[in-house]
Design an enzyme around this catalytic site. Structure first.
Site, short mmCIF file in Angstrom:
data_model
loop_
_atom_site.label_atom_id
_atom_site.label_comp_id
_atom_site.label_asym_id
_atom_site.label_seq_id
_atom_site.Cartn_x
_atom_site.Cartn_y
_atom_site.Cartn_z
CD GLU A 191 -3.86 -3.34 7.01
OE1 GLU A 191 -2.68 -2.79 6.69
OE2 GLU A 191 -3.77 -1.94 7.48
CE LYS A 210 0.23 3.24 4.95
NZ LYS A 210 0.34 3.90 6.40
CG HIS A 262 -5.97 1.52 4.89
ND1 HIS A 262 -4.93 2.36 5.92
CD2 HIS A 262 -5.23 0.84 4.15
CE1 HIS A 262 -4.19 2.01 6.43
NE2 HIS A 262 -4.13 1.55 5.24
N GLY A 293 2.27 1.63 10.16
CA GLY A 293 3.31 3.16 10.83
C GLY A 293 3.74 3.44 12.03
CG ASN A 349 -1.50 1.13 1.65
OD1 ASN A 349 -1.69 1.80 0.43
ND2 ASN A 349 -1.95 1.69 2.57
CD GLU A 374 -3.12 5.28 6.81
OE1 GLU A 374 -3.32 5.82 5.74
OE2 GLU A 374 -2.05 4.51 7.67
CB SER A 385 5.36 -2.15 11.74
OG SER A 385 4.84 -0.63 12.41
C1 PEP Z 1 -1.06 0.22 5.78
O1 PEP Z 1 -1.04 1.04 5.76
O2 PEP Z 1 -1.74 -1.22 5.71
C2 PEP Z 1 0.82 -0.33 6.26
C3 PEP Z 1 0.42 -1.45 7.27
O3 PEP Z 1 1.49 0.63 7.26
P1 PEP Z 1 2.91 0.05 7.62
O4 PEP Z 1 3.45 -1.46 6.72
O5 PEP Z 1 3.58 1.12 7.41
O6 PEP Z 1 2.67 -0.12 9.49
#
Ligand code: PEP
Length: 251
Positions: free
Chosen positions: A167, A11, A95, A173, A9, A97, A213
């Site tokens: 998630e 973003k 997601h 992040g 992703n 976000e 992460s």
């Molecule tokens: C994500 O945005 O779906 C995500 C898991 O981000 P990160 O790997 O940066 O934690």
């Protein structure tokens, strides 16, 4: 029996030239990859430039969001049919976000999901708890509620096309990765939910990704868990070496 899926992703990062360079770099490394599905989800404006580079590449293309309408007076939105015309096969829905910053709810995710399925787009539906919910012991209750709402009305055939991504919001992040035990417990609970709702066979086919992460050094342990079928990767998907390292960890 479930093929590992590693999805990136991107973003709101990478202009078209940078996205094209990244997939070129990844494709050059793909000869050593294990037999996994690899998907990248660029920003809308970068999708066409990436699509042009994917001929002969094992990398598949997805988007990060879509409208639940096909066309019309929906300023700022991008529809599923539009995604299909630029070569997307996948779409991330719900997601955290989108849920936290743009007001998406289980109900809106559900209508997008039904639209994506009707168009033949493969959805990756995201769910996950906040730190507050985890600390209050409400993780399973939260993801079950999100599943009830986001997957409402789906038939067994629909569910066969759906990939889920667990998630935990506190791990996205932040550099704080869930332990294999923490993630595995929730993945197994999600699989049980799927079994109850769609039956054992469908639950056995549905892929449940972990996101939060994921890096080359923690991916192998997570992917070794029997109910973790891949990863949804944010930050580490922006660097070819890191994303390649996560794919290699799926061996
Ligand atoms: C994500 O945005 O779906 C995500 C898991 O981000 P990160 O790997 O940066 O934690």
């Amino acid at each position: 029996m479930r093929k590992i899926l590693i999805a990136g992703n991107w973003k709101m990062n990478l202009i078209p030239a940078d996205g094209a360079a990244l997939v070129d770099d990844l494709t050059a490394r793909s000869g050593n990859w294990p037999d996994v599905d690899v998907v990248v989800c660029p920003a809308f404006t970068t999708i066409p430039a990436v699509a042009l580079r994917l001929g002969g590449s094992p990398i598949q293309l997805g988007a990060q969001n879509m409208s639940d309408h096909d066309s019309g007076a929906y300023t700022g939105e991008v529809s599923g049919p539009m995604l299909l015309t630029v070569g997307c096969k996948w779409v991330i829905l719900g997601h955290s976000e989108r849920r936290q910053l743009f007001g998406e709810t289980d109900t809106s995710v559900n209508s997008k999901l039904i639209k994506a399925l009707s168009l033949g787009l493969k959805p990756i539906v995201c769910i996950g708890e906040t730190l507050e919910e985890r600390e209050a012991g409400r993780t399973i209750e939260t993801v079950s509620r999100q599943l009830d709402g986001s997957l409402a009305g789906l038939t067994r055939e629909d569910a066969n096309q759906v990939t889920l991504a667990y998630e935990p919001i506190w791990a996205i992040g932040t550099g704080k990765v869930a332990t294999v035990e923490q993630a595995g417990e929730v993945h197994s609970a999600i699989r049980s939910w799927c079994k109850e709702k769609f039956g054992a066979e469908t639950a056995g086919w549905m892929r449940i990704l972990y996101g939060g992460s994921v890096k080359p050094d923690n991916a192998a342990a997570l992917l070794a868990h029997e109910d973790i079928d891949g990863a949804l990767v944010g930050g580490a998907s922006l660097k070819a070496e890191m994303f390649d390292g996560i794919i290699a960890a799926a061996k």
